[in-house]
Design an enzyme around this catalytic site. Structure first.
Site, PDB file in Angstrom:
ATOM      1  N   HIS A 118       1.938   3.094  -1.065  1.00 58.75           N
ATOM      2  CA  HIS A 118       1.349   2.961  -2.399  1.00 58.75           C
ATOM      3  C   HIS A 118       2.267   3.658  -3.407  1.00 58.75           C
ATOM      4  O   HIS A 118       2.757   4.766  -3.145  1.00 58.75           O
ATOM      5  CB  HIS A 118       0.007   3.683  -2.486  1.00 58.75           C
ATOM      6  CG  HIS A 118      -1.071   3.177  -1.584  1.00 58.75           C
ATOM      7  ND1 HIS A 118      -2.080   2.362  -2.036  1.00 58.75           N
ATOM      8  CD2 HIS A 118      -1.324   3.400  -0.270  1.00 58.75           C
ATOM      9  CE1 HIS A 118      -2.915   2.108  -1.032  1.00 58.75           C
ATOM     10  NE2 HIS A 118      -2.475   2.723   0.049  1.00 58.75           N
ATOM     11  N   HIS A 136       2.153   0.270   4.732  1.00 55.67           N
ATOM     12  CA  HIS A 136       2.350   0.033   3.296  1.00 55.67           C
ATOM     13  C   HIS A 136       2.471   1.375   2.593  1.00 55.67           C
ATOM     14  O   HIS A 136       1.832   2.353   2.966  1.00 55.67           O
ATOM     15  CB  HIS A 136       1.212  -0.794   2.692  1.00 55.67           C
ATOM     16  CG  HIS A 136      -0.161  -0.291   3.029  1.00 55.67           C
ATOM     17  ND1 HIS A 136      -0.764  -0.510   4.246  1.00 55.67           N
ATOM     18  CD2 HIS A 136      -1.041   0.436   2.309  1.00 55.67           C
ATOM     19  CE1 HIS A 136      -1.956   0.051   4.255  1.00 55.67           C
ATOM     20  NE2 HIS A 136      -2.149   0.643   3.092  1.00 55.67           N
TER      21      HIS A 136
HETATM   22  P1  DGP Z   1      -4.996   1.812   2.628  1.00 55.19           P
HETATM   23  O1  DGP Z   1      -6.283   2.503   2.414  1.00 55.19           O
HETATM   24  O2  DGP Z   1      -3.805   2.749   2.520  1.00 55.19           O
HETATM   25  O3  DGP Z   1      -4.969   1.006   3.913  1.00 55.19           O
HETATM   26  O4  DGP Z   1      -4.863   0.793   1.412  1.00 55.19           O
HETATM   27  C1  DGP Z   1      -4.950  -0.591   1.515  1.00 55.19           C
HETATM   28  C2  DGP Z   1      -4.823  -1.150   0.118  1.00 55.19           C
HETATM   29  O5  DGP Z   1      -4.598  -2.543   0.218  1.00 55.19           O
HETATM   30  C3  DGP Z   1      -6.054  -0.981  -0.755  1.00 55.19           C
HETATM   31  O6  DGP Z   1      -5.695  -0.183  -1.883  1.00 55.19           O
HETATM   32  C4  DGP Z   1      -6.436  -2.379  -1.194  1.00 55.19           C
HETATM   33  C5  DGP Z   1      -5.219  -3.197  -0.861  1.00 55.19           C
HETATM   34  N1  DGP Z   1      -5.484  -4.545  -0.418  1.00 55.19           N
HETATM   35  C6  DGP Z   1      -6.286  -4.921   0.604  1.00 55.19           C
HETATM   36  N2  DGP Z   1      -6.291  -6.257   0.743  1.00 55.19           N
HETATM   37  C7  DGP Z   1      -5.434  -6.740  -0.202  1.00 55.19           C
HETATM   38  C8  DGP Z   1      -5.002  -8.055  -0.562  1.00 55.19           C
HETATM   39  O7  DGP Z   1      -5.391  -9.067   0.027  1.00 55.19           O
HETATM   40  N3  DGP Z   1      -4.110  -8.155  -1.595  1.00 55.19           N
HETATM   41  C9  DGP Z   1      -3.651  -7.051  -2.255  1.00 55.19           C
HETATM   42  N4  DGP Z   1      -2.795  -7.264  -3.254  1.00 55.19           N
HETATM   43  N5  DGP Z   1      -4.038  -5.802  -1.955  1.00 55.19           N
HETATM   44  C10 DGP Z   1      -4.920  -5.659  -0.938  1.00 55.19           C
END
Ligand code: DGP
Length: 140
Positions: free
Chosen positions: A103, A101
């Protein structure tokens, strides 16, 4: 290819709701559930890949081609003047969800966000050693 135990695969397939802002055949963009700033977006490939280096160039291109437009949209929607694109690979790099992903994090002058950046320098010869090692690895 998707992984039934992967939360972002399930979001990509619409099995779990998300605050979606954009979708095409290969890509989904949605609001991060725990935003660092209002408008913080996540952009994912629909195909399950844990880390960036596991993706083909075409898979990466299919996702990253949308970053400029999404960056403009986030600034327009939030009034932010700037943004960071952040992409973590591996636990040591703070990756918490094992599905690639990107950001997009809106930034404003004086916001409290930041990144520890203890920049160093190379001792004599070390930069050249590393340059050669990376070139050799690229050829492998
Ligand atoms: P990272 O640390 O780069 O793996 O960031 C993962 C991000 O994903 C974190 O900022 C929170 C987000 N996240 C985790 N679970 C969910 C979810 O179920 N829905 C959404 N919209 N975001 C999520």
């Amino acid at each position: 290819m998707s992984d039934a135990s992967c939360i972002f695969c399930r979001i990509g397939k619409g099995e779990i709701p998300s605050m979606k802002v954009f979708e095409d055949d290969a890509t989904l963009a949605f609001l991060d559930i725990n935003p660092l700033a209002e408008g913080h977006l996540l952009i994912i490939p629909k195909v399950h890949r844990e880390r960036l280096e596991e993706m083909s160039p075409d898979e990466v291109a299919a996702v990253t081609r949308h970053l400029p437009r999404l960056g403009r949209a986030v600034m327009a929607a939030t009034g932010a003047q700037a943004y960071n694109v952040l992409q973590n690979n591996g636990a040591a790099a703070q990756q918490s969800v094992g599905h690639v992903h990107f950001h997009i994090i809106p930034r404003r002058e004086g916001d409290s966000l930041g990144y520890r950046w203890p920049a160093g320098s190379y001792p004599a010869g070390r930069g050249e050693e590393l340059r050669k090692a990376v070139i050799a690895a690229l050829g492998a």
